[in-house]
Design an enzyme around this catalytic site. Sequence first.
Site, PDB file in Angstrom:
ATOM      1  N   ASP A 157      -0.671  14.358  -5.892  1.00 27.49           N
ATOM      2  CA  ASP A 157       0.244  13.410  -6.271  1.00 27.49           C
ATOM      3  C   ASP A 157      -0.424  12.124  -7.017  1.00 27.49           C
ATOM      4  O   ASP A 157       0.010  11.045  -6.659  1.00 27.49           O
ATOM      5  CB  ASP A 157       0.880  13.040  -5.035  1.00 27.49           C
ATOM      6  CG  ASP A 157       2.241  12.217  -5.205  1.00 27.49           C
ATOM      7  OD1 ASP A 157       2.629  11.585  -4.419  1.00 27.49           O
ATOM      8  OD2 ASP A 157       2.605  12.511  -6.320  1.00 27.49           O
ATOM      9  N   LYS A 159      -0.726   9.225  -9.231  1.00 28.73           N
ATOM     10  CA  LYS A 159       0.381   8.598 -10.409  1.00 28.73           C
ATOM     11  C   LYS A 159      -0.064   7.126 -10.413  1.00 28.73           C
ATOM     12  O   LYS A 159      -0.809   6.728  -9.416  1.00 28.73           O
ATOM     13  CB  LYS A 159       1.642   8.872  -9.989  1.00 28.73           C
ATOM     14  CG  LYS A 159       2.061   8.404  -8.322  1.00 28.73           C
ATOM     15  CD  LYS A 159       3.490   8.826  -7.955  1.00 28.73           C
ATOM     16  CE  LYS A 159       3.598   8.523  -6.454  1.00 28.73           C
ATOM     17  NZ  LYS A 159       4.956   8.685  -6.131  1.00 28.73           N
ATOM     18  N   ASN A 162      -0.351   5.238  -7.203  1.00 31.16           N
ATOM     19  CA  ASN A 162      -1.409   5.730  -6.147  1.00 31.16           C
ATOM     20  C   ASN A 162      -2.604   5.131  -6.538  1.00 31.16           C
ATOM     21  O   ASN A 162      -3.310   5.939  -6.038  1.00 31.16           O
ATOM     22  CB  ASN A 162      -1.169   6.959  -5.766  1.00 31.16           C
ATOM     23  CG  ASN A 162       0.111   7.420  -4.896  1.00 31.16           C
ATOM     24  OD1 ASN A 162       0.520   6.521  -4.235  1.00 31.16           O
ATOM     25  ND2 ASN A 162       0.438   8.890  -5.092  1.00 31.16           N
ATOM     26  N   ASP A 175      -3.470   7.335  -1.150  1.00 29.56           N
ATOM     27  CA  ASP A 175      -2.242   8.052  -0.612  1.00 29.56           C
ATOM     28  C   ASP A 175      -2.669   9.396  -0.522  1.00 29.56           C
ATOM     29  O   ASP A 175      -2.292  10.528  -1.291  1.00 29.56           O
ATOM     30  CB  ASP A 175      -1.158   7.756  -1.756  1.00 29.56           C
ATOM     31  CG  ASP A 175       0.053   7.872  -1.071  1.00 29.56           C
ATOM     32  OD1 ASP A 175       1.011   7.573  -1.562  1.00 29.56           O
ATOM     33  OD2 ASP A 175       0.068   8.396   0.084  1.00 29.56           O
ATOM     34  N   THR A 200       5.386  13.962  -6.872  1.00 30.01           N
ATOM     35  CA  THR A 200       6.350  13.222  -7.628  1.00 30.01           C
ATOM     36  C   THR A 200       6.890  13.537  -8.917  1.00 30.01           C
ATOM     37  O   THR A 200       6.120  13.977 -10.014  1.00 30.01           O
ATOM     38  CB  THR A 200       5.897  11.715  -7.989  1.00 30.01           C
ATOM     39  OG1 THR A 200       5.343  11.196  -6.704  1.00 30.01           O
ATOM     40  CG2 THR A 200       6.983  10.588  -8.536  1.00 30.01           C
TER      41      THR A 200
HETATM   42  N1  LIG Z   1      -5.767  -0.272   0.528  1.00 27.27           N
HETATM   43  C1  LIG Z   1      -4.620  -1.119  -0.008  1.00 27.27           C
HETATM   44  N2  LIG Z   1      -5.034  -2.311  -0.454  1.00 27.27           N
HETATM   45  C2  LIG Z   1      -3.965  -2.989  -1.133  1.00 27.27           C
HETATM   46  N3  LIG Z   1      -2.562  -2.364  -1.040  1.00 27.27           N
HETATM   47  C3  LIG Z   1      -2.328  -1.480  -0.590  1.00 27.27           C
HETATM   48  C4  LIG Z   1      -3.452  -0.605   0.084  1.00 27.27           C
HETATM   49  N4  LIG Z   1      -2.848   0.609   0.429  1.00 27.27           N
HETATM   50  C5  LIG Z   1      -1.532   0.509   0.263  1.00 27.27           C
HETATM   51  N5  LIG Z   1      -1.129  -0.725  -0.233  1.00 27.27           N
HETATM   52  C6  LIG Z   1       0.128  -1.202  -0.913  1.00 27.27           C
HETATM   53  O1  LIG Z   1       1.068  -0.740   0.215  1.00 27.27           O
HETATM   54  C7  LIG Z   1       2.384  -0.160  -0.345  1.00 27.27           C
HETATM   55  C8  LIG Z   1       2.470   0.898   0.657  1.00 27.27           C
HETATM   56  O2  LIG Z   1       1.374   1.941   0.742  1.00 27.27           O
HETATM   57  P1  LIG Z   1       1.415   3.282   1.544  1.00 27.27           P
HETATM   58  O3  LIG Z   1       0.540   4.043   1.246  1.00 27.27           O
HETATM   59  O4  LIG Z   1       1.563   2.723   2.833  1.00 27.27           O
HETATM   60  O5  LIG Z   1       2.867   3.781   1.206  1.00 27.27           O
HETATM   61  P2  LIG Z   1       3.281   4.737  -0.300  1.00 27.27           P
HETATM   62  O6  LIG Z   1       2.202   5.746  -0.115  1.00 27.27           O
HETATM   63  O7  LIG Z   1       3.065   3.594  -1.297  1.00 27.27           O
HETATM   64  O8  LIG Z   1       4.879   4.829  -0.122  1.00 27.27           O
HETATM   65  P3  LIG Z   1       5.019   6.413   0.603  1.00 27.27           P
HETATM   66  O9  LIG Z   1       4.562   6.497   1.832  1.00 27.27           O
HETATM   67  O10 LIG Z   1       6.630   6.335   0.343  1.00 27.27           O
HETATM   68  O11 LIG Z   1       4.433   7.281  -0.769  1.00 27.27           O
HETATM   69  C9  LIG Z   1       1.583   0.396  -1.748  1.00 27.27           C
HETATM   70  O12 LIG Z   1       2.678   0.544  -2.526  1.00 27.27           O
HETATM   71  C10 LIG Z   1       0.351  -0.491  -2.122  1.00 27.27           C
HETATM   72  O13 LIG Z   1       1.139  -1.307  -2.883  1.00 27.27           O
END
Ligand SMILES: Nc1ncnc2c1ncn2[C@@H]1O[C@H](COP(=O)(O)OP(=O)(O)OP(=O)(O)O)[C@@H](O)[C@H]1O
Length: 312
Positions: A157, A159, A162, A175, A200
Amino acid sequence: QPLTAGDTTSSDDSTAPTSSTAAVPVRKRTLADYRLGRTLGEGSYSTVVAGVDLSNKRDYAIKVLDKRHIIREKKVKYVNIEKNTLYKLDHPGVVKLYSTFQDSSSLYYVLELCQNGELLTFIKRLGSFDENCTRFYAAQILTAIEYIHHRGVIHRDLKPENILLDHRMYIKLTDFGTAKMLEPSEDGTESDRANSFVGTAEYVSPELLTEKAACKSSDLWALGCIIYQLLAGRPPFKGSNEYQTFQKIVKLEYSFPAGFPATAMDLVSRLLVHDPNERLGANNTIDKLKQHPFFDGVEWDELWTQPAPRLM
Ligand SMILES: Nc1ncnc2c1ncn2[C@@H]1O[C@H](COP(=O)(O)OP(=O)(O)OP(=O)(O)O)[C@@H](O)[C@H]1O
Ligand SMILES: O=C(O)C[C@H](Cc1nc2cc(Cl)cc(Cl)c2[nH]1)c1ccc(Cl)cc1
């Protein structure tokens, strides 16, 4: 009263030597070990907050998942896939997982903080990247893909949402909840097909739509889409809805905007190829991808030490 370094509330022997040389066993963290800060983002099943580890004053991203929600949405499998995959990976281009823990209501991942958020934000803010910046970021993403494939992991995935950016503006793949760990099959070679799961729409490879099976080459297709998007400011396949997008992918219906650099056009057209085996770099030949003229000038050994080019 926040905990300060040296204080311990758990069963640790609080008189443990505080000198840095003492080999203090790594204690399972709890939420009490962190001072939580700003919310960094929200996912479908998660909230990510900045957190400072009180014992070492370091900044982390703490991903919090609600247990009830995870169970109700049947995401338990994804949580443990993300945990096991991330723990296994160790590369500057992959977000590091330091620890996991839980309490009565939530699950917690303690992740490497990527202070500059998502690559997508910068593409939107600038419209598109110039060729030099595209080359740098495509090269970093490519070496991160090379590493996870070498470890038998397909992301599935990839993109710009991510792909996060750390304080040095280096990329970090994240992710991995939908990643696939290829099982080494009987004859020792790893099975090369992963089943089910569709990524996606805009970045999904044709094989995922037709045979429902991703392979390492599916990540190369996504790389082609990302390189196109960095230079054009939009992904190559974008319909008015998911179905339209899938149609364009299966029919390989895309074109390059005027002014798209010729070498980049050649590279992208060698990645956006229907047959996964025909994609440049397929079947563990990523070196051939690195030798493409588009990457001329990339110092592959300096890629993770040299300063990132200023985005403009
Ligand atoms: N290690 C990190 N450092 C900084 N920001 C982060 C980090 N991991 C995630 N984020 C931010 O938090 C948001 C949510 O991340 P998370 O992986 O929890 O969900 P997601 O994968 O973006 O959404 P979904 O679960 O719907 O695919 C991300 O869009 C990103 O902007
Ligand atoms: O502490 C550990 O490392 C192991 C646990 C295992 C684990 N306990 C769970 C409880 C629930 Cl309700 C759901 C999942 Cl997915 C669960 N996974 C765990 C905790 C947090 C995270 Cl993010 C993953 C796994």
